[in-house]
Design an enzyme around this catalytic site. Structure first.
Site, short mmCIF file in Angstrom:
data_model
loop_
_atom_site.label_atom_id
_atom_site.label_comp_id
_atom_site.label_asym_id
_atom_site.label_seq_id
_atom_site.Cartn_x
_atom_site.Cartn_y
_atom_site.Cartn_z
N ASN A 252 64.55 60.69 49.69
CA ASN A 252 65.92 60.91 50.14
C ASN A 252 66.01 60.56 51.62
O ASN A 252 65.35 61.18 52.42
CB ASN A 252 66.31 62.39 49.93
CG ASN A 252 67.74 62.66 50.37
OD1 ASN A 252 68.43 61.78 50.88
ND2 ASN A 252 68.18 63.90 50.21
N ASP B 267 59.08 60.58 58.12
CA ASP B 267 59.63 61.58 57.19
C ASP B 267 58.53 62.10 56.27
O ASP B 267 58.77 62.39 55.09
CB ASP B 267 60.80 60.98 56.38
CG ASP B 267 61.68 62.06 55.74
OD1 ASP B 267 61.42 63.26 55.95
OD2 ASP B 267 62.62 61.69 55.01
N GLY C 100 60.37 62.54 48.30
CA GLY C 100 59.58 62.32 49.51
C GLY C 100 58.22 61.69 49.29
O GLY C 100 57.64 61.75 48.21
#
Lengths: 434, 311
Positions: free
Chosen positions: A280, A307, A326
């Site tokens: 995301n 991230d 993720g």
């Protein structure tokens, strides 16, 4: 412990360095940068010929899952992963359990990072209490305890009025508001880019507009409130155009991009439904990825982040639609950049240093690190020719959910110095305590 | 022999594969007309029907097909299964696999589940519908029904009408029709259209009346009321008026054109009751074909040669 790094190719655009030099570090600081420096008694000489020495790398967007999800990652294991990847600093996102929304939570992370004794951990506090988007978190309390920036990463602040309040409040502290841009009423149920991929694989789409509309909103709120704004993990060409336009207007807007949005796209998701490619925002089109590479090279995108999002095997070894979002990233970020951009000369070493070391320190208002006498000795030494195989065993991270498993990459950090301490030695994390 | 080991999607089937399955299904049609509807083709083979999402007709159809081929079968899933107790798919499959089975028939609400099953077993897997992704035996029974009617598939004009974006029938039938040389048009309200029709390489329109007179097959899709997250249409009444198949639209169809529907029908919504029961309707023929193509697919995937009837 003093070190004399001999014959490294030093790169630092802040002081216009791009040449071979010796660097002497002692007492936590760079003592000298020059040619044929003499080795002081007691200093350990390191043969750095053929390697690149740069200001320590910073990843300003990671998830260390501590407290609350220690089975995925802790501040200690995350610090090991960061060090292994060549980083001296990371900024941790606040979507822990409990959410990092008070000074006590910020202090906890800083103390834990100190115990781990590897990299600097710069905690990012929540904008709103429990990231619920309903009321302000104790932002001032967190500033006092050392929070580097503020974000409701993972959700975004849904209400425009609430986001305005957050940005107005943050603006007094000289810190940046980091926006995870996602209009949830547009992305509801979305698990994959809307378009070719959602059609091909039969799942609800996460439309690009769901990201772009909120980038537009937050740029307007930046204009209204004057609060510096940083757009997290930008993933679409149109979103980048909005940031470019804001910068051209002179607004204090910056943005970041992740390696997976540069080097992967929705076409890489096959009918094997490899859940390590579920993230995301989602992997976008090949055209988006190409535009992002161009934006990073030309400086429209300020910095590279990962991230880093660790998840346990049982959270990924399942059906795509219920898998967690993720990929981990700390240990493949630099090798991916060297392999895909710097090695093929699509990006200069100077630009790499700006994107991975200089810009993130500026955005987080950290003390600059420069390759000159007097600067903190936070340094990364890189072997541009060493290769790594990305296998589960390669990772220091507690989780192995990498979108790049199976890749062979060329160029990797071999040594890292944090405040003059050698935290990575020949590619091995050296946990020697404080 | 088919070119695939599993039946997961129609995009990996060749025209030869499809023809082979349809021809084999045809040879089984005689079995279904006998007083004793059984052949020993899969005697001693073990088939697990893993239905993780509610299903009536598909599950019954597979179970009957298994019995008619003399396979030993076991049905699990739904409220009684370990899946609802929180067991992962991987653990469920490895547990069943440890009991030595030859084939999984899987229905799931999550796309990609059949492919995930393949990663945890050496048994053959047939996808009995995965989320909004694929439902290959549905596509095959549709092809069978259409081919029985027209004697061929190539050159036919087929419209799929209705809830395209929530439809695994669309995901599997469109590629299969194209592989067999048919021309496909997608029709539905913009809120039900698929995100990227170019992926299928077919036109998409919201205007049913502009295309209906040219079609050989009008295939009405079920409006997936149980899958409607957020209201995409204002009312059943308006849907029926703009996209429902009523007699006035049927009267504008070509004289030889037929009507299909995968079931279960929402009578009065996507199809009116008198249309569902009219002479052009092939809806019950589709149900009959379902048993035949499932017999054929299981038989061919478990190594059957020849036509299966004499085996």
């Amino acid at each position: 412990m003093a070190f004399l790094l001999r014959g490294a190719h030093v790169v630092d655009p802040q002081v216009a360095l791009d040449c071979v030099r010796d660097v002497l570090i002692d007492e936590g600081r760079i003592q000298a940068v020059g040619e044929d420096l003499a080795r002081p008694a007691g200093a350990e000489a390191i043969d750095a010929r053929g390697k690149y020495l740069v200001p320590g790398l910073v990843d300003m967007h990671v998830h260390f899952r501590d407290p609350g999800f220690e089975y995925k990652e802790t501040i200690e294991t995350g610090s090991r992963a960061a060090t292994h990847g060549g980083f001296t600093d990371v900024a941790t996102m606040p979507n822990t359990d409990p959410v990092s929304d008070t000074g006590a939570e910020i202090r906890y992370q800083i103390d834990r990072a100190h115990e781990a004794g590897l990299c600097h951990v710069r905690p990012i506090g929540a904008l709103t209490r429990a990231e619920k988007g309903e009321s302000l978190a104790e932002i001032g309390d967190m500033v006092v305890e050392g929070a580097a920036a503020f974000s409701d990463d993972g959700h975004g602040v849904q209400g425009a009025g609430m986001m305005r309040t957050c940005m107005e409040y943050v603006s007094q502290f000289g810190r940046v508001a980091i926006a995870h841009c996602e209009v949830e009423s547009l992305t509801a149920h979305g698990v994959i880019n809307e378009g070719r991929a959602s059609t091909r694989l039969g799942m609800f789409g996460w439309p690009a507009l769901g990201e772009e509309l909120e980038i537009y909103r937050d740029i307007e709120l930046c204009k209204l409130t004057g609060c510096p704004l940083h757009i997290a993990h930008i993933s679409t060409a149109r979103g980048l155009e909005l940031v470019r336009a804001a910068k051209a207007e002179g607004l204090p807007v910056t943005c970041e991009v992740c390696p997976h949005h540069l080097f992967l796209c929705e076409d890489d998701i096959t009918d094997t439904y490899d859940t390590n490619l579920k993230m995301n925002p989602p992997l976008r089109s090949a055209a988006d990825a190409a535009a992002l590479v161009e934006g990073l090279v030309d400086g429209s995108i300020d910095c590279l982040v990962t991230d880093h999002a660790p998840h346990a095997p049982h959270e990924k070894n399942c059906e795509w639609e219920i898998a967690f979002f993720g990929t981990i990233g700390l240990e493949t970020s630099l090798p991916l950049m060297l392999t895909n951009l710097v090695g093929p000369q699509k990006m200069s070493w100077s630009r790499l240093v700006e994107a991975m070391a200089v810009a993130p320190r500026e955005i987080l208002r950290l003390e600059p690190v420069r390759l000159e006498a007097g600067s903190a000795a936070d340094l990364t030494l890189i072997d541009p020719t060493a290769t790594i195989e990305v296998t589960p065993d390669y990772f220091e991270s507690r989780s192995k959910n990498s979108a790049f498993l199976g890749c062979t990459l060329t160029g990797v950090a071999t040594d890292v110095f944090v405040n003059g301490r050698r935290t990575l030695t020949d590619g091995v994390v050296t946990s020697q305590g404080r | 022999m088919l070119s695939v080991k599993h039946l997961i999607d129609t995009t990996s089937l060749t025209a030869d594969d499809i023809t082979q399955i349809l021809d084999t299904a045809r040879s089984f049609s005689e079995v279904n007309k006998r007083a004793i509807k059984k052949v020993p083709a899969l005697r001693g083979r073990t088939i697990v029907n893993l239905f993780l999402e509610p299903s009536t007709r598909t599950k019954s159809s597979f179970e009957l097909a298994e019995k008619r081929l003399s396979a030993d079968s076991l049905s699990m899933g739904g409220a009684t299964s370990s899946v609802v107790k929180g067991e992962s798919l991987a653990d469920t499959i490895e547990t069943i696999d440890a009991m030595s089975v030859d084939m999984f028939i899987c229905r799931a609400k999550l796309a990609g589940t059949p492919h995930k099953i393949c990663e945890h077993t050496d048994a053959v897997v047939i996808n009995a519908g995965d989320g909004k992704h694929q439902h290959p035996t549905q596509a095959l029974l549709d092809l069978y029904t259409i081919r029985e009617n027209f004697g061929h598939l190539d050159g036919l004009k087929v419209a799929l009408v209705g809830d395209l974006s929530h439809s695994r029938v669309c995901g599997s039938l469109v590629p299969a029709l194209k592989t067999m040389g048919a021309e496909v048009t997608l029709v539905g309200p913009p809120t039900f259209q698929i995100a990227d029709p170019d992926y299928f390489g077919v036109p998409q329109t919201s205007d049913l009346d502009s295309v209906i007179a040219d079609m050989d097959v009008v295939y009405m899709l079920r409006v997936q009321l149980e899958r409607m997250e957020g209201a995409a249409i204002p009312s059943r009444r308006e849907y029926n008026r703009l996209w429902g198949l009523d007699m006035s639209r049927v009267d504008r169809m070509r004289p030889e054109a037929i009507i299909c529907h995968p079931g279960p029908m929402n009578r009065g919504m996507e199809i009116n009751a008198d249309v569902a029961d009219c002479a052009r309707s092939r809806i019950l023929a589709q149900v009959n074909a379902g048993v035949l193509v499932r017999m054929a697919a299981m038989y061919l995937l478990l190594g059957g040669e020849n036509n299966g009837v004499s085996a």
